[in-house]
Every structure is written in C-alpha cells, then in structure tokens.
Write a protein that holds these residues in place. Structure first.
Motif, PDB file in Angstrom:
ATOM      1  N   VAL A  52       0.721  -1.190  -0.100  1.00  0.00           N
ATOM      2  CA  VAL A  52      -0.002  -0.014   0.135  1.00  0.00           C
ATOM      3  C   VAL A  52       0.826   1.400   0.047  1.00  0.00           C
ATOM      4  O   VAL A  52       1.881   1.332   0.810  1.00  0.00           O
ATOM      5  CB  VAL A  52      -0.853   0.096   1.215  1.00  0.00           C
ATOM      6  CG1 VAL A  52      -1.883   1.408   1.083  1.00  0.00           C
ATOM      7  CG2 VAL A  52      -1.576  -1.302   1.295  1.00  0.00           C
ATOM      8  N   GLN A  53       0.452   2.307  -0.771  1.00  0.00           N
ATOM      9  CA  GLN A  53       1.157   3.600  -0.980  1.00  0.00           C
ATOM     10  C   GLN A  53       0.241   4.441  -1.270  1.00  0.00           C
ATOM     11  O   GLN A  53      -0.727   4.394  -1.938  1.00  0.00           O
ATOM     12  CB  GLN A  53       2.351   3.422  -1.805  1.00  0.00           C
ATOM     13  CG  GLN A  53       2.221   2.935  -3.228  1.00  0.00           C
ATOM     14  CD  GLN A  53       3.445   3.285  -4.115  1.00  0.00           C
ATOM     15  OE1 GLN A  53       4.230   2.148  -3.768  1.00  0.00           O
ATOM     16  NE2 GLN A  53       3.543   3.818  -5.150  1.00  0.00           N
ATOM     17  N   VAL A  54       0.694   5.923  -0.654  1.00  0.00           N
ATOM     18  CA  VAL A  54       0.034   6.975  -1.290  1.00  0.00           C
ATOM     19  C   VAL A  54       0.921   7.936  -1.942  1.00  0.00           C
ATOM     20  O   VAL A  54       1.972   7.964  -1.589  1.00  0.00           O
ATOM     21  CB  VAL A  54      -0.536   7.903   0.020  1.00  0.00           C
ATOM     22  CG1 VAL A  54      -1.370   9.099  -0.481  1.00  0.00           C
ATOM     23  CG2 VAL A  54      -1.745   6.994   0.768  1.00  0.00           C
ATOM     24  N   MET A  55       0.443   8.638  -3.252  1.00  0.00           N
ATOM     25  CA  MET A  55       1.303   9.206  -4.138  1.00  0.00           C
ATOM     26  C   MET A  55       0.805  10.544  -4.421  1.00  0.00           C
ATOM     27  O   MET A  55      -0.439  10.750  -4.220  1.00  0.00           O
ATOM     28  CB  MET A  55       1.468   8.317  -5.270  1.00  0.00           C
ATOM     29  CG  MET A  55       1.637   6.929  -5.073  1.00  0.00           C
ATOM     30  SD  MET A  55       1.367   5.800  -6.618  1.00  0.00           S
ATOM     31  CE  MET A  55      -0.006   6.037  -7.071  1.00  0.00           C
ATOM     32  N   ASP A  56       1.440  11.387  -5.046  1.00  0.00           N
ATOM     33  CA  ASP A  56       0.986  12.506  -5.399  1.00  0.00           C
ATOM     34  C   ASP A  56       0.375  12.456  -7.114  1.00  0.00           C
ATOM     35  O   ASP A  56       0.050  13.586  -7.389  1.00  0.00           O
ATOM     36  CB  ASP A  56       2.099  13.717  -5.539  1.00  0.00           C
ATOM     37  CG  ASP A  56       3.179  13.639  -6.221  1.00  0.00           C
ATOM     38  OD1 ASP A  56       3.350  12.444  -6.943  1.00  0.00           O
ATOM     39  OD2 ASP A  56       4.234  14.411  -6.231  1.00  0.00           O
ATOM     40  N   SER A  57       0.715  11.399  -7.600  1.00  0.00           N
ATOM     41  CA  SER A  57       0.343  11.315  -9.106  1.00  0.00           C
ATOM     42  C   SER A  57      -0.245   9.693  -9.232  1.00  0.00           C
ATOM     43  O   SER A  57       0.108   8.776  -8.579  1.00  0.00           O
ATOM     44  CB  SER A  57       1.568  11.357 -10.004  1.00  0.00           C
ATOM     45  OG  SER A  57       1.203  10.862 -11.141  1.00  0.00           O
ATOM     46  N   PRO A  58      -1.202   9.567 -10.151  1.00  0.00           N
ATOM     47  CA  PRO A  58      -1.598   8.203 -10.456  1.00  0.00           C
ATOM     48  C   PRO A  58      -0.666   7.526 -11.414  1.00  0.00           C
ATOM     49  O   PRO A  58      -0.911   6.184 -11.527  1.00  0.00           O
ATOM     50  CB  PRO A  58      -3.278   8.695 -11.037  1.00  0.00           C
ATOM     51  CG  PRO A  58      -2.705   9.738 -12.029  1.00  0.00           C
ATOM     52  CD  PRO A  58      -1.851  10.867 -10.969  1.00  0.00           C
ATOM     53  N   ASP A  59       0.264   7.974 -11.983  1.00  0.00           N
ATOM     54  CA  ASP A  59       1.067   7.440 -12.583  1.00  0.00           C
ATOM     55  C   ASP A  59       2.450   7.127 -11.937  1.00  0.00           C
ATOM     56  O   ASP A  59       3.213   7.693 -11.279  1.00  0.00           O
ATOM     57  CB  ASP A  59       1.650   8.497 -13.843  1.00  0.00           C
ATOM     58  CG  ASP A  59       2.640   8.018 -14.753  1.00  0.00           C
ATOM     59  OD1 ASP A  59       3.223   6.797 -14.424  1.00  0.00           O
ATOM     60  OD2 ASP A  59       2.879   8.249 -15.891  1.00  0.00           O
TER      61      ASP A  59
END
Length: 237
Positions: free
Chosen positions: A184-191
């Motif tokens: 699981v990770q959270v990111m600033d971009s969907p790419d």
C-alpha cells in the motif's frame, strides 16, 4: 548565518486497513524512510502486509522448497484473501494480467532473485507492481495504490467510484514479490512511473508489536516493523 529549517513532511493521509483478519507489517515507514530503500515508483512511505494465522505464521506447511527452492503461492495464507478499498474515491488506473510468481522464503532462492531487480525495473511498472489498482482520494489529497494483486481477481475498473471497505481484488504474488502480500502506498500522481510518495497512516486497528503478546488499540498510527495488525470492526448499533 543559520540555515533555514527543513520543510516539514506533509500530514499523513489516513486510510483504513485494506483487509480483514491478521496481517504482518513489513518495510514499514515507522522503521525507516524511504521504507523500501528507494523513492522510485512513489514508494517512499509504502508499507507491506503479509497475511498470517492466529499463530503469526504466513504458511502452515514447510518442505524442501522452503529451505532450498521455491514454493507455490497458494501455500500462503495471504494468497486469495480479499483486498478492500482503504478509502472512498474514484478508480483511475487498473492493471491486471501479470502472473502470480512462485514464492521464495529460501535465501538460496532470494539471492538470485534480488540480483534480477534492475532487470525487472527496466521492464516497466507492471514487472515491479504486478497487478494493481490506483484510487484518486476524495478532496484531492492524493492517490492510493494497492499492489501485487492476484491475476484475474481485480473487480473494479477505471472511472468507477468505490467506498471504503469495498472489495477490489484478491491478494496475489504478482510483480516484484517474493511472497503473497499487499503493498500500500499514497502518491501525488496516479502514474507510478513518476509519482512521489506521500506519508500515510491507518485508523482503528489492533496492533501486536513485535514480541508483545497482547494487542494495543490504535485510533491512528503506522504499524511498526514486524507488528501484527487487525482491523477493528465496530459493532452496529
């Protein structure tokens, strides 16, 4: 002249655990950042969870492959367990069709696999993430990726709205994975190829810290390395 203070990390995005049952936390950002030793592919604050039984075992069976070779992924408790949406949002990317690899607990099998890491990275996101779902979180706080899903198990599609706790897929062993688990990770971009990691935390769970027999309730937190966690299901009134 004194140096200006470093910019503080942004507030973590708080999620629900994306599964029921007991899971073992690994590569936790509570231990180190970058949690997986790299900032590539948005992994800076990522965390892994491996399904376990009530005795904390990842699998019930051992044989020669456990110590000297490879094992079928179906042997592990995590494989095929439901993976749930950790937050409400809209699905923006789905990838399925990557195979579920054999599992590796043996150091003899892990060493050559580790040496092939650079080659897999050159093959692209699918070779590393395997099958995955990316969800755009409400209020524009970021994107959450659920990675290493079981081949053919993804139940959502891009553009679909999902609620917290909604089934997304099943835990698998696709991509850069040596044992069935949920990443699981959270990111600033969907790419994933260009994303930067965003801090995360989880709400309302029990945690058995490594070496501790009795669980502790967490309203919000990051599971420690080697801790076993379990989602708290509140009784309906």
């Amino acid at each position: 002249m004194s140096r200006p203070p470093a910019n503080p990390s942004p507030a973590p995005v708080v999620l629900a655990l994306p599964f029921a049952g007991r899971w073992l936390a690994g590569n936790s950002p509570a231990r180190r950042v970058p949690s997986h030793g790299t900032d590539l592919l948005g992994e800076r604050y990522a965390i892994d969870f491996t399904g376990v039984d009530d005795r904390g075992r990842t699998a019930a069976h051992r044989d020669w492959g456990t110590f000297f070779g490879t094992e079928p992924p179906e042997r592990f408790f995590a494989f095929g367990r439901p993976v749930l949406a950790p937050a409400a949002g809209v699905v923006v990317d789905v990838h399925d069709g990557e195979v579920d690899h054999v599992a590796r607990r043996s150091q003899l099998a892990l060493v050559p696999y580790a040496l092939g890491q650079a080659s897999r990275l050159r093959q692209g996101v699918g070779a590393i993430a395997g099958n995955y779902v990316v969800i755009a979180l409400a209020e524009g706080v970021g994107y959450v990726a659920i990675v290493h899903l079981r081949a053919g198990s993804v139940r959502v599609r891009a553009g679909e709205a999902v609620d917290t706790g909604q089934p997304l897929a099943e835990c698998g062993n696709s991509g850069n994975s040596t044992q069935p688990h949920v990443h699981v990770q959270v990111m600033d971009s969907p790419d994933l190829s260009i994303a930067r990691g965003v801090p995360l935390a989880f709400r309302r769970y029990r945690e058995w810290p490594a070496g501790v027999k009795h669980p502790e309730r967490r309203e919000v937190g990051i599971p420690g390395e080697g801790a076993i966690v379990e989602l708290i299901v509140e009784p309906m009134l």
